[in-house]
Write a protein that holds these residues in place. Structure first.
Motif, mmCIF file in Angstrom:
data_model
loop_
_atom_site.group_PDB
_atom_site.id
_atom_site.type_symbol
_atom_site.label_atom_id
_atom_site.label_comp_id
_atom_site.label_asym_id
_atom_site.label_seq_id
_atom_site.Cartn_x
_atom_site.Cartn_y
_atom_site.Cartn_z
ATOM 1 N N LEU A 1 -7.446 0.798 4.813
ATOM 2 C CA LEU A 1 -6.570 -0.308 5.192
ATOM 3 C C LEU A 1 -5.680 -0.746 4.041
ATOM 4 O O LEU A 1 -4.501 -1.051 4.228
ATOM 5 N N THR A 2 -6.225 -0.770 2.813
ATOM 6 C CA THR A 2 -5.458 -1.229 1.656
ATOM 7 C C THR A 2 -4.201 -0.399 1.460
ATOM 8 O O THR A 2 -3.113 -0.935 1.224
ATOM 9 N N ALA A 3 -4.329 0.918 1.556
ATOM 10 C CA ALA A 3 -3.175 1.798 1.371
ATOM 11 C C ALA A 3 -2.095 1.520 2.412
ATOM 12 O O ALA A 3 -0.899 1.513 2.100
ATOM 13 N N VAL A 4 -2.507 1.277 3.654
ATOM 14 C CA VAL A 4 -1.554 1.002 4.721
ATOM 15 C C VAL A 4 -0.817 -0.315 4.469
ATOM 16 O O VAL A 4 0.407 -0.396 4.614
ATOM 17 N N LEU A 5 -1.557 -1.346 4.072
ATOM 18 C CA LEU A 5 -0.930 -2.641 3.800
ATOM 19 C C LEU A 5 0.046 -2.553 2.635
ATOM 20 O O LEU A 5 1.125 -3.150 2.663
ATOM 21 N N HIS A 6 -0.334 -1.807 1.593
ATOM 22 C CA HIS A 6 0.576 -1.618 0.467
ATOM 23 C C HIS A 6 1.833 -0.873 0.903
ATOM 24 O O HIS A 6 2.944 -1.178 0.456
ATOM 25 N N CYS A 7 1.657 0.106 1.783
ATOM 26 C CA CYS A 7 2.803 0.882 2.268
ATOM 27 C C CYS A 7 3.742 -0.008 3.081
ATOM 28 O O CYS A 7 4.969 0.085 2.943
ATOM 29 N N ILE A 8 3.187 -0.873 3.925
ATOM 30 C CA ILE A 8 4.011 -1.806 4.687
ATOM 31 C C ILE A 8 4.808 -2.693 3.736
ATOM 32 O O ILE A 8 6.019 -2.902 3.916
ATOM 33 N N HIS A 9 4.130 -3.207 2.701
ATOM 34 C CA HIS A 9 4.801 -4.042 1.702
ATOM 35 C C HIS A 9 5.938 -3.286 1.031
ATOM 36 O O HIS A 9 7.045 -3.824 0.838
ATOM 37 N N SER A 10 5.692 -2.033 0.650
ATOM 38 C CA SER A 10 6.705 -1.217 -0.034
ATOM 39 C C SER A 10 7.928 -0.988 0.838
ATOM 40 O O SER A 10 9.073 -1.107 0.379
ATOM 41 N N PHE A 11 7.705 -0.673 2.110
ATOM 42 C CA PHE A 11 8.827 -0.399 3.007
ATOM 43 C C PHE A 11 9.638 -1.654 3.291
ATOM 44 O O PHE A 11 10.876 -1.610 3.327
#
Length: 342
Positions: A306-316
């Motif tokens: 989940l952490t990786a996905v949330l970070h990816c959302i933040h980055s995009f």
């Protein structure tokens, strides 16, 4: 020897030359201002260590201004040489795999007795990845020998709240000009974390406030470039027993579709995301506003990381905002916002 008062024409003239007691190459060198094994800053002193480990020893100066001047000169020289090394490395790399920034930091390690220890590490932002080395990469083959490699879309850069100590370096304008804050995990200023997948993180410290500002800017730029290059990222997820695919797309926003039939279940733009919450483990709730009904729709998903996905959302999302507002990244800089101008 002193020159003779009336040298004969055919005799060689004496010349004054530098005599080196010690020569320390500054290419890939690192600076340390802390007493070994402690969080205590040296007073008007620092040490320079070459790439091969050769040390200048502790360089002690008479005044804070002298030490500040020399520290600034050393740091600038090392930065210029590092930039030259980056340019040389980039000649051998494709346009999508360029080195954005690299340099020495201190990484905090947790000892067996919970004591806080620091160890020099060399960080690099290159292409799609964030690298952590124990020693700098000096050849193409060294890049595959990193201790850790993380995808830039899935990391989150965080500056820790800073505080100022009352010592000579403050008068030397080397600290950031903000008020004292006690939200620190140790006694070192200029700290930042890089949060990675599965809730893990790396905690780093740099010697100067100017270095912190450069790392913040470099991470923002590297992540922005990687999001633009990647375009979209898709993660496997599940909900109520169904296996789904969740795509974050720079142009389209969020899309969820069935992994077997490929049928799109729902799609929302970035601007429609109004909030989110998660359980800190695997499950996240995304709150989207329906453009037709103006009502909030809740979408719940479960991810393995989940952490990786949330970070990816933040980055995009950050990259999307930066693409329409060129000054967004600069306005978000915490470090440079409080930097003294000499």
């Amino acid at each position: 020897p002193s020159s003779p008062s009336s040298p004969i024409a055919n005799e060689p003239k004496y010349e004054k030359r530098w005599l080196d007691a010690l020569s320390v190459p500054l290419s890939m060198a690192r600076i340390s201002r802390y007493k070994t094994g402690t969080d205590k800053l040296r007073s008007n002193a620092f040490e320079v260590l070459a790439l091969d480990g050769v040390s200048t020893g502790i360089l002690q100066f008479y005044t804070a201004q002298e030490s500040a001047d020399w520290l600034r000169a050393m740091s600038t020289n090392i930065s210029d040489l590092t930039l030259q090394n980056m340019k040389m490395a980039n000649k051998c790399c494709s346009p999508s795999d360029q080195v954005i920034h690299m340099g020495w930091v201190n990484e905090r390690l947790e000892g067996a007795d919970s004591s806080q220890l620091y160890k020099f590490k060399f960080l690099a932002l290159k292409g799609s990845s964030f690298y952590i080395f124990s020693t700098p990469p000096v050849s193409t083959l060294d890049w595959v020998r990193a201790e850790k490699i993380y995808n830039l879309c899935e990391v989150l850069f965080k500056i820790h709240k800073l505080w100022l100590v009352d010592d000579c370096w403050l008068q030397a304008n080397l600290y950031l000009g903000i008020h004292q804050d006690f939200d620190l995990e140790d006694q070192r200023p200029y700290c930042f974390s890089v949060l990675v997948g599965h809730g893990k993180s790396h905690y780093f410290n740099v010697e100067l406030g100017s270095e912190l500002a450069v790392w913040e800017k470099s991470f923002q730029r590297a992540i922005f470039l990687e999001v633009q290059r990647t375009g979209s990222k898709t993660y496997m997820c599940s909900w109520q027993g169904d296996t789904l695919c969740f795509t974050i797309d720079f142009a389209l926003g969020f899309t969820c579709f069935d992994s077997k039939t490929k049928n799109v279940l729902w799609r929302f733009k970035f601007s429609q995301l109004k909030g989110s919450s998660d359980d800190g483990k695997t499950r996240v709730k995304l709150l989207f506003q329906n453009l037709d009904t103006k009502q909030i729709e809740t979408k719940e998903l479960e991810f393995q990381d989940l952490t990786a996905v949330l970070h990816c959302i933040h980055s995009f999302i950050a990259a999307k905002v930066a693409s329409v507002d060129p000054v967004f990244i600069d306005s978000q800089s915490i470090a440079r916002k409080y930097m003294y101008s000499n």
